[in-house]
Design an enzyme around this catalytic site. Structure first.
Site, short mmCIF file in Angstrom:
data_model
loop_
_atom_site.label_atom_id
_atom_site.label_comp_id
_atom_site.label_asym_id
_atom_site.label_seq_id
_atom_site.Cartn_x
_atom_site.Cartn_y
_atom_site.Cartn_z
N SER A 199 12.24 35.16 18.60
CA SER A 199 11.72 34.34 17.50
C SER A 199 10.29 34.77 17.17
CB SER A 199 11.81 32.85 17.88
OG SER A 199 11.70 32.04 16.74
N ASP A 266 37.52 32.76 10.13
CA ASP A 266 37.61 33.08 11.55
C ASP A 266 38.50 34.30 11.79
OD1 ASP A 266 37.87 33.09 14.27
OD2 ASP A 266 38.51 31.01 14.48
N ASP A 269 38.45 39.02 11.53
CA ASP A 269 38.31 40.09 12.52
C ASP A 269 39.55 40.21 13.39
OD1 ASP A 269 38.00 37.66 13.81
OD2 ASP A 269 36.43 38.37 15.17
N VAL A 271 40.91 37.85 15.25
CA VAL A 271 40.89 36.99 16.43
C VAL A 271 40.50 35.57 16.03
CG1 VAL A 271 39.99 36.69 18.77
CG2 VAL A 271 40.02 38.97 17.76
N ASP A 273 38.86 32.64 17.19
CA ASP A 273 38.03 32.21 18.31
C ASP A 273 36.92 31.25 17.87
OD1 ASP A 273 36.61 34.01 16.81
OD2 ASP A 273 36.14 35.38 18.44
N VAL A 275 34.77 31.79 15.59
CA VAL A 275 33.56 32.54 15.25
C VAL A 275 33.83 33.40 14.01
CG1 VAL A 275 32.08 34.46 16.01
CG2 VAL A 275 32.69 32.63 17.61
N ASP A 421 22.54 32.37 13.26
CA ASP A 421 21.18 31.84 13.40
C ASP A 421 20.94 30.81 12.30
OD1 ASP A 421 18.32 31.48 13.37
OD2 ASP A 421 18.10 33.39 14.41
N HIS A 460 20.12 30.53 16.91
CA HIS A 460 18.77 31.07 17.05
C HIS A 460 18.35 31.23 18.52
CE1 HIS A 460 14.88 32.32 15.82
NE2 HIS A 460 14.27 31.35 16.46
#
Ligand SMILES: *[C@@H]1O[C@H](CO)[C@@H](O)[C@H](O)[C@H]1NC(C)=O
Ligand SMILES: *[C@@H]1O[C@H](CO)[C@@H](O)[C@H](O)[C@H]1NC(C)=O
Ligand SMILES: *[C@@H]1O[C@H](CO)[C@@H](O)[C@H](O)[C@H]1NC(C)=O
Ligand SMILES: *[C@@H]1O[C@H](CO)[C@@H](O)[C@H](O)[C@H]1NC(C)=O
Ligand SMILES: *[C@@H]1O[C@H](CO)[C@@H](O)[C@H](O)[C@H]1NC(C)=O
Ligand SMILES: *[C@@H]1O[C@H](CO)[C@@H](O)[C@H](O)[C@H]1NC(C)=O
Ligand SMILES: *[C@@H]1O[C@H](CO)[C@@H](O)[C@H](O)[C@H]1NC(C)=O
Ligand SMILES: *[C@@H]1O[C@H](CO)[C@@H](O)[C@H](O)[C@H]1NC(C)=O
Ligand SMILES: *[C@@H]1O[C@H](CO)[C@@H](O)[C@H](O)[C@H]1NC(C)=O
Length: 532
Positions: A199, A266, A269, A271, A273, A275, A421, A460
């Site tokens: 940061s 999600d 990619d 997958v 997960d 994310v 972030d 972050h």
């Protein structure tokens, strides 16, 4: 703001158990702690130096930041106070020298928010790992969220000397003092010197590489607050939008959009997960939630067009009234709780700006601590953005892409940045890396001394659904001392089901791609690739 709040609270919870009488045998040190020599610091005058042995020191854990409680630490605790003639500043540098087991290295540690250093929270783990460690207060208090005690002089003008200390000057003082004190105490200087920060600490690491390229052999500059004059103002954009549109969605409503965007993207990619690994490819349409009903605190809320529009403008990032893009927006999938925070006052939801951007505008742009940031219009916002860059770009922009001197000095640097972030826009870091590449003649040249890693789903510095790098600092050390340039950073997270997920985060621009078979929670089922 999660990171800063936790840190501020935890900083008060530091435990000390230090006894002056307990004498452990000193295995290193040719000088006693109390008689470490005062260093010579170019451009500064040393006002005092003092050293005391501190035994059996404990520092409380800070969830996410300082993973474990540090206990039983024995250090020579050296305090150097200096001033820069004409600056009317008083800067303190603290150096902790392990009484036993010094590993021969020096580590300078960075700050967070407006704090130039985070004190014992950074010193303790570094010293516990055997490093001679340093931190500096940069000449002002350690308030992470507000520069109220130091930004302005008594006549209401910007305190340029203290801003300069925070931005750059005191960082080099810390490097000079830290190395000299280490040499005086142990009778030999550090074999290698490192920077470690996230940061504000990440920004400071890059400032060192840009301005003081000979200070460090290796630098970890994580989630860096570079492009400061731009991104700090951009953090205020969602609040400006909410104020202008007179609509203040609750965090529950924002979370409904985050959830919907993750549901949409999600799988991009390959997958599922939780994310979004490739936010750049996610074409999430917030307006499709308009009219849908969600449950917030037991009450039904219908998503309005205005709320969806606020989400759109937040993800798009700030624009000037003529439509030109000023900076990046929130990455899709990241939390709105940082820059888009809202709170309920007397039954009404109102904006709750991120304090670092709010106070930047008040103190450094308006030079008026009482300036009412709720009154900022779109055209005023564009003016503030331009002013911030014009007045402070050369002081704290920390965006000079010419790293040739750092490279020539043999320096190695790693930056990683979480793609979820919620505070600092990862695209600012990508933008900087690309500029370094252009400036310095391509990826091959840059990759031999500076590598960037983007961590999907990581917030972050700490937190988030995605695996975060477990030991990026050690990767810097291995690169410097063994010539092992990292192609991947090992990363880990415990997911919502309690399972441990590992990934090897690939060096940018490569991505970690699922092989299509094997356990999707295991790093061994992924390979680095140019695309998903
Ligand atoms: C959002 O604002 C509320 C109310 O002021 C505060 O308690 C909370 O800590 C803020 N959230 C974050 C993530 O900073
Ligand atoms: C280190 O020295 C400073 C200055 O004397 C003092 O304030 C601090 O408490 C000391 N820390 C420890 C762990 O003894
Ligand atoms: C060190 O401190 C811990 C508490 O943090 C205490 O339990 C222990 O007795 C101390 N050890 C010595 C040798 O003083
Ligand atoms: C120097 O700084 C102190 C506060 O640290 C302030 O009270 C004093 O007015 C300053 N002096 C000048 C000449 O600016
Ligand atoms: C978003 O998803 C989380 C995790 O599944 C869930 O706990 C939360 O209630 C959801 N929020 C909304 C507003 O749908
Ligand atoms: C931000 O960076 C990502 C790479 O992580 C890229 O895919 C995306 O296009 C960038 N977005 C913008 C607005 O530049
Ligand atoms: C649009 O506005 C921005 C900010 O005010 C300014 O920098 C830019 O030059 C303008 N662009 C055009 C095409 O007028
Ligand atoms: C909330 O309401 C109380 C009672 O009416 C009032 O005294 C207080 O000033 C209000 N607070 C704010 C922030 O408006
Ligand atoms: C700040 O500005 C807003 C919007 O113009 C206004 O509603 C509010 O009353 C102002 N607050 C103060 C304390 O003046």
């Amino acid at each position: 703001m999660i990171h800063f709040v936790k840190l501020a609270i935890a900083a008060t919870a530091v435990l000390w158990s230090s006894s002056a009488s307990a004498k452990s045998s000193r295995t290193q040190g040719t000088t006693s702690c109390a008689s470490v020599a005062a260093p010579t610091v170019p451009g500064a005058q040393v006002l005092s130096i003092g050293g005391n042995e501190a035994h059996n020191v404990s520092v409380a854990a800070v969830p996410g930041l300082l993973g474990s409680v540090v206990t039983g630490l024995n250090v020579c605790n050296v305090t150097v106070v200096l001033t820069h003639p004409g600056a009317n500043d008083t800067v303190t540098v603290t150096v902790w020298l392990p009484l036993q087991g010094w590993n021969g290295r020096f580590q300078a540690t960075g700050g967070g928010g407006y704090a130039t250093g985070v004190g014992v929270l950074a010193l303790a783990p570094a010293a516990a790992a055997g490093y001679a460690a340093a931190e500096t207060d940069g000449g002002h208090d350690s308030n992470l969220e507000s520069p109220s005690s130091w930004a302005l002089t008594s006549t209401g003008a910007v305190n340029w000397p203290l801003l300069t200390d925070f931005a750059s000057r005191s960082l080099q003082d810390m490097a000079v003092v830290g190395k000299a004190v280490t040499a005086s105490y142990y009778g030999t200087g550090p074999r290698y010197s490192y920077w470690n920060g996230c940061s504000t600490g990440g920004r400071q690491g890059l400032m060192e590489a840009q301005r003081y390229p000979d200070d460090f052999d290796g630098i970890l500059a994580a989630s860096p607050a570079i492009n400061w004059p731009s991104f700090i103002v951009a953090q205020q954009w969602p609040q400006v939008v909410m104020n202008v549109e007179q609509t203040f969605p609750s965090q529950c409503e924002f979370q409904a959009f985050v959830n919907a965007s993750i549901a949409d993207c999600d799988g991009l990619d390959g997958v599922l997960d939780g994310v979004i690994a490739d936010p750049g490819e996610c074409k999430f349409d917030p307006y499709k939630l308009v009219g849908s009903t969600i449950l917030c605190d037991g009450s039904e809320v219908t998503i309005s067009w205005k709320t969806a529009d606020i989400v759109r403008k937040t993800l798009d990032g700030p624009t000037a009234p003529n439509g030109s893009k000023l900076w990046y927006g929130l990455n899709v999938g990241a939390s709105f709780s940082g820059n888009s925070n809202t709170t309920i006052v007397n039954g009404t939801t109102v904006g709750d700006p991120f304090p670092i951007s709010d106070t930047w505008i008040q103190y450094f742009l308006e030079k008026d601590p009482d300036y009412n940031t709720s009154s900022i219009t779109y055209s005023k916002f564009a003016q503030l953005f331009a002013q911030s860059n014009a007045e402070y770009g050369s002081v704290i922009g920390t965006d000079n892409p010419d790293l040739s001197a750092f490279r020539a000095a043999g320096g190695k640097m790693i930056t990683w940045h979480g793609l979820a972030d919620q505070l600092i826009f990862p695209n600012g870091t990508v933008n900087y890396y690309e500029r370094v590449k252009r400036e310095m003649g391509g990826a091959t040249t840059v990759d031999d001394f500076y590598r960037l890693f983007l961590a999907p789903g990581v917030a972050h510095c700490v937190g988030g659904n995605g695996p975060a790098p477990t030991s990026p600092f050690d990767a810097v050390v291995a690169w410097v001392e063994q010539g092992k340039a990292p192609d991947t950073l090992p990363a880990k997270v415990v997911d919502t089901s309690g399972a441990t997920v590992t990934h090897d985060i690939c060096v940018y621009p490569l991505v970690s791609r699922y092989d299509g078979k094997g356990d999707p929670k295991s790093a061994s089922s992924y390979s680095c690739s140019t695309s998903f």
